[in-house]
Write a protein that holds these residues in place. Structure first.
Motif, PDB file in Angstrom:
ATOM      1  N   LYS A   1       0.829  -1.209   0.000  1.00 41.00           N
ATOM      2  CA  LYS A   1       0.000   0.000   0.000  1.00 41.00           C
ATOM      3  C   LYS A   1       0.860   1.253   0.000  1.00 41.00           C
ATOM      4  O   LYS A   1       0.693   2.147  -0.836  1.00 41.00           O
ATOM      5  CB  LYS A   1      -0.902   0.031   1.244  1.00 41.00           C
ATOM      6  CG  LYS A   1      -1.741  -1.199   1.442  1.00 41.00           C
ATOM      7  CD  LYS A   1      -2.577  -1.109   2.711  1.00 41.00           C
ATOM      8  CE  LYS A   1      -1.791  -1.047   3.989  1.00 41.00           C
ATOM      9  NZ  LYS A   1      -1.194  -2.330   4.398  1.00 41.00           N
ATOM     10  N   THR A   2       1.780   1.311   0.964  1.00 39.34           N
ATOM     11  CA  THR A   2       2.638   2.487   1.058  1.00 39.34           C
ATOM     12  C   THR A   2       3.458   2.657  -0.217  1.00 39.34           C
ATOM     13  O   THR A   2       3.605   3.767  -0.734  1.00 39.34           O
ATOM     14  CB  THR A   2       3.569   2.365   2.272  1.00 39.34           C
ATOM     15  OG1 THR A   2       2.761   2.279   3.441  1.00 39.34           O
ATOM     16  CG2 THR A   2       4.481   3.545   2.397  1.00 39.34           C
ATOM     17  N   THR A   3       3.949   1.547  -0.734  1.00 43.14           N
ATOM     18  CA  THR A   3       4.746   1.613  -1.958  1.00 43.14           C
ATOM     19  C   THR A   3       3.925   2.226  -3.095  1.00 43.14           C
ATOM     20  O   THR A   3       4.410   3.100  -3.812  1.00 43.14           O
ATOM     21  CB  THR A   3       5.218   0.199  -2.339  1.00 43.14           C
ATOM     22  OG1 THR A   3       5.909  -0.358  -1.229  1.00 43.14           O
ATOM     23  CG2 THR A   3       6.139   0.234  -3.530  1.00 43.14           C
TER      24      THR A   3
ATOM     25  N   MET B   1      -2.929   9.993   1.862  1.00 51.45           N
ATOM     26  CA  MET B   1      -2.802   9.831   3.308  1.00 51.45           C
ATOM     27  C   MET B   1      -2.390   8.407   3.610  1.00 51.45           C
ATOM     28  O   MET B   1      -3.045   7.468   3.198  1.00 51.45           O
ATOM     29  CB  MET B   1      -4.121  10.124   3.999  1.00 51.45           C
ATOM     30  CG  MET B   1      -4.655  11.483   3.637  1.00 51.45           C
ATOM     31  SD  MET B   1      -5.928  12.002   4.756  1.00 51.45           S
ATOM     32  CE  MET B   1      -6.280  13.603   4.042  1.00 51.45           C
ATOM     33  N   ASP B   2      -1.286   8.281   4.341  1.00 53.84           N
ATOM     34  CA  ASP B   2      -0.792   6.951   4.681  1.00 53.84           C
ATOM     35  C   ASP B   2      -1.067   6.674   6.153  1.00 53.84           C
ATOM     36  O   ASP B   2      -0.349   7.135   7.025  1.00 53.84           O
ATOM     37  CB  ASP B   2       0.704   6.864   4.386  1.00 53.84           C
ATOM     38  CG  ASP B   2       1.207   5.437   4.426  1.00 53.84           C
ATOM     39  OD1 ASP B   2       0.410   4.547   4.782  1.00 53.84           O
ATOM     40  OD2 ASP B   2       2.381   5.212   4.110  1.00 53.84           O
ATOM     41  N   GLU B   3      -2.095   5.925   6.417  1.00 54.94           N
ATOM     42  CA  GLU B   3      -2.487   5.571   7.778  1.00 54.94           C
ATOM     43  C   GLU B   3      -2.408   6.755   8.732  1.00 54.94           C
ATOM     44  O   GLU B   3      -1.735   6.681   9.760  1.00 54.94           O
ATOM     45  CB  GLU B   3      -1.597   4.439   8.299  1.00 54.94           C
ATOM     46  CG  GLU B   3      -1.517   3.301   7.321  1.00 54.94           C
ATOM     47  CD  GLU B   3      -1.099   1.990   7.963  1.00 54.94           C
ATOM     48  OE1 GLU B   3      -1.305   1.848   9.175  1.00 54.94           O
ATOM     49  OE2 GLU B   3      -0.615   1.115   7.252  1.00 54.94           O
ATOM     50  N   PRO B   4      -3.093   7.849   8.414  1.00 54.31           N
ATOM     51  CA  PRO B   4      -2.920   9.050   9.234  1.00 54.31           C
ATOM     52  C   PRO B   4      -3.521   8.899  10.631  1.00 54.31           C
ATOM     53  O   PRO B   4      -3.206   9.679  11.518  1.00 54.31           O
ATOM     54  CB  PRO B   4      -3.657  10.133   8.444  1.00 54.31           C
ATOM     55  CG  PRO B   4      -4.665   9.392   7.649  1.00 54.31           C
ATOM     56  CD  PRO B   4      -4.050   8.061   7.326  1.00 54.31           C
TER      57      PRO B   4
HETATM   58 MG   LIG Z   1       2.637   1.286   4.983  1.00 55.16          MG
END
Ligand SMILES: [Mg+2]
Ligand SMILES: Nc1ncnc2c1ncn2[C@@H]1O[C@H](COP(=O)(O)OP(=O)(O)OP(=O)(O)O)[C@@H](O)[C@H]1O
Lengths: 368, 328
Positions: free
Chosen positions: A43-45, A158-161
């Motif tokens: 996901k982050t990638t 937004m990454d797991e904010p």
């Molecule tokens: Mg991640």
């Protein structure tokens, strides 16, 4: 207000690890797309490739029709809220929010007014003079969002904010972000591994596993028509029960046989599965589609089975009960809190045969 | 005969170590017991002093007293026999050789501090993106472990000069001659000899600056840099507006440490030129007055001036340190 298209996008890291494989995703203008999946699924990638912080190994990425593979983050007009919030530690909150505007050469009065407006909207006006380390986690999260919205970017990533917030604050922040999206009408791409966040916030949800996109759909469709075993098990809590089974014809009727379980397929669905007779399948049913007979609602298609209660978890508004079949197979049911259940007791429960799922065990796809 | 005296010496050294450290331990032990007898309220207030007193005494005996003595001597004559008032200070600020030393020291301060800190910072930031970072950093750090005298000996060979026509054994002049230039008297030409000496110190201190700054640069969270990139900052803007402010306290510590080192520098000058040909600095001047000319008054006055020059630097450092503590 950006139309984002991933086309066969792949990321392999320097060590040869393929973190994202052949990602195809079309994200509409003002969509709130949620990217979910277990830890390490890419996901982050994916998000970082979209941001321009990570290079794309192959495939194309388009923003508003323009290929942006080789564009730097500054050329993409995208704002990002990091999981750690990544506030500038040496700047006041005001300076944190004003930084990008200052770099653009926005007039001072204009900056002041825009930062003030964003701060008011997020309820952090009285924090503007503080330094990031003088804020609580929730306040930092707002500042991070504020830093993104003052810019008025064409997309928010937004990454797991919310992952650093406590449960109560998270519920509140969830609602605020949804409201913000409605108000700004901009593309939001939101990464989480919390499926409640995904279900409540996303206008569409993209489920990933091991670098591969499994299914993209509205929360409702994802829940009701999962494409494969992974999505079926990932969406919904507690997870769907699965049974290894086979299909057996008996006269006109068609039965799912899974160990001690023998479930008739309703007449209406029979023709659909006729061709799978004799082959191994996976039978899936969600815990919430299993009822104690006394509290079964009208309108379901009940089929009564016998099972032994092993564990009872009283949640207040519901009971999660662990049941065991005669052959030892364990499964879960989410039943009415008024149900009387004692561990060790043999009971009958009703499966709702309007809501079961059959999958092909080799491809894990749902049977069409 | 020789053997027995050696053994005796060894024994007395060992017993000194045993009784010395044993004595300290016994001292603390007894003090601790005594303090534990006190009522608990007084105890917490007295205990820190019990532990600190020996250290304070040693510090006082070996640091504070000599300093006071130096200050007193600086107001006395050559042999410390009669008072001369401010004469020694008057000499220090008017004598031609002293003025040259002051001028040179300022040159040293500005160039060594400025160049080794900025070079160290540049290398620290650039190395952050280089593949062979550890190797490259080791090479740059290496001079740091060489003593000033050792470094000076090395650089004597770099700067060695033979008259034109004779083979050059100095590296720099060998290069100069092979390129068709006249050999240069690096250490005798008054226009460049100071810079030649300063170069040695920069060579020595850049590695030190780089190591400290590099760890500070690495301490900046990657997210923060990326956030700045998302905020559309250029690499140049990130350097000036994110990196520099975040590592500013390390920058200050490194700069002040080098300033203090430069103020004390004398070995390089002593080995390379002996302070001749206008290369004198304050510390080398002090050594000369003190030990060559045996003028304790003047030597002490110069020492006091050096001490006063260091104080503002120390104050800045301590201030910064307190701020950091307060911010934690
Ligand atoms: Mg991640
Ligand atoms: N720089 C890297 N080099 C090699 N592999 C990496 C690198 N960064 C991430 N990976 C791997 O790529 C995979 C996907 O990582 P990613 O950070 O995208 O996961 P994620 O879905 O965001 O997980 P999480 O929910 O834990 O944040 C992981 O297996 C991870 O180990």
């Amino acid at each position: 207000m950006a139309h984002i298209v991933f086309e066969q996008v792949t990321k392999s890291y320097d060590n040869g690890f393929v973190a994202v494989k052949d990602l195809n995703l079309d994200i509409g203008d003002d969509e709130f797309l949620v990217l979910v999946g277990p830890s390490g699924c890419g996901k982050t990638t994916s998000l970082r490739m979209l941001a321009g912080l990570e290079s794309i190994s192959s495939g194309n990425l388009y923003i508003d029709g323009q290929r942006v593979n080789d564009k730097s983050p500054r050329e993409r007009d995208i704002a990002m809220v990091f999981q750690s919030y990544a506030l500038y530690p040496h700047m006041s909150i005001f300076e944190n929010m004003a930084f990008s505007l200052q770099l653009q050469g926005t007039p001072k009065a204009d900056i002041r007014q825009r930062v003030q407006a964003a701060a008011t909207q997020l309820g952090i006006e009285e924090l503007l003079d503080r330094k990031p380390k003088q804020l609580s986690g929730g306040q930092r999260q707002r500042v991070a969002v504020g830093r993104a919205i003052v810019r008025d970017p064409s997309a928010f990533l937004m990454d797991e904010p919310l992952s650093n917030l406590d449960a109560k604050l998270r519920v509140q922040a969830r609602a605020e972000l949804s409201k913000l999206h409605k108000k700004l009408c901009t593309t939001f791409i939101y990464v989480t591994h919390d499926q409640v966040e995904a279900m409540t916030m996303g206008s569409r949800i993209a489920v990933m596993n091991q670098g591969i996109l499994q299914q993209v759909d509205t929360p409702q469709n994802l829940y009701e028509h999962p494409n494969n075993v992974f999505v079926a098990g990932f969406i919904g809590s507690p997870a769907m029960n699965f049974f290894k089974a086979t299909l057996h014809p008996e006269g006109d009727a068609l039965f799912i046989k899974a160990g001690a379980l023998r479930v008739p397929i309703p007449a209406a669905a029979r023709s659909r599965y006729q061709s799978y007779v004799g082959t191994p399948i996976i039978f899936g049913i969600r815990p919430e589609n299993i009822y104690t007979p006394e509290y079964a609602p009208p309108g379901i298609n009940p089929f009564s089975i016998e099972a032994t209660v092993s564990v009872v978890e009283m949640m207040g508004h519901e009971i999660i009960v662990y049941l065991t079949l005669a052959d030892g197979h364990e499964f879960l049911a989410r039943v009415d809190p008024r149900s009387r259940l004692t561990p060790g007791e043999a009971i009958r429960v009703n499966l709702d045969l309007n809501r079961f799922h059959l999958f092909d065990p080799s491809s894990t796809h749902v049977l069409a | 005969m020789q053997d027995t005296s050696n053994i005796l010496r060894l024994l007395s050294a060992i017993s000194a170590i045993i009784f010395g450290s044993g004595g300290i331990i016994a001292l603390f032990y007894v003090a601790n017991i005594a303090v534990n007898r006190l009522p608990s309220q007084a105890r917490s207030r007295i205990l820190p002093w019990v532990y600190m007193t020996p250290a304070l005494l040693v510090l006082g005996a070996f640091l504070v007293l000599p300093t006071i003595r130096t200050i007193i001597i600086s107001f006395m004559d050559q042999r410390s026999q009669s008072w001369v008032g401010l004469d020694n200070y008057h000499f220090a600020f008017t004598n031609a050789a002293m003025l040259t030393a002051f001028r040179n020291n300022i040159l040293w301060l500005v160039l060594v501090t400025g160049l080794s800190v900025s070079l160290g910072l540049l290398i620290a930031v650039l190395m952050d993106r280089v593949k062979y970072e550890p190797l490259a950093k080791t090479l740059i750090f290496l001079p740091m472990v060489i003593s000033f005298v050792g470094a000076s000996v090395i650089w004597r060979f770099m700067y060695a000069y033979q008259p034109p026509g004779i083979d050059q054994i100095g590296l720099l002049n060998a290069i100069a001659v092979s390129l068709g230039f006249e050999p240069i008297g690096w250490l005798v030409n008054k226009r460049i000899n100071n810079f030649a000496l300063i170069t040695i110190m920069i060579w020595l201190q850049t590695g030190f600056a780089m190591v400290l700054l590099s760890s500070a640069v690495k301490g900046i969270p990657k997210d923060v840099i990326e956030a700045a990139r998302m905020d559309r900052a250029s690499e140049f803007q990130i350097f000036w507006r994110i990196t520099i402010p975040i590592i500013s306290s390390t920058l200050l510590v490194v700069s002040t440490t080098i300033v203090v080192l430069v103020l004390k520098v004398f070995d390089i000058v002593f080995v390379m030129t002996g302070g001749n040909l206008d290369t004198e600095v304050i510390a080398s001047r002090m050594i000369k007055e003190m030990f060559n000319f045996r003028n304790f008054g003047r030597g002490s006055a110069i020492a006091v001036i050096l001490l006063l020059a260091v104080i503002p630097v120390m104050v800045a450092n301590i201030r910064r340190f307190q701020q950091q503590e307060a911010n934690r």
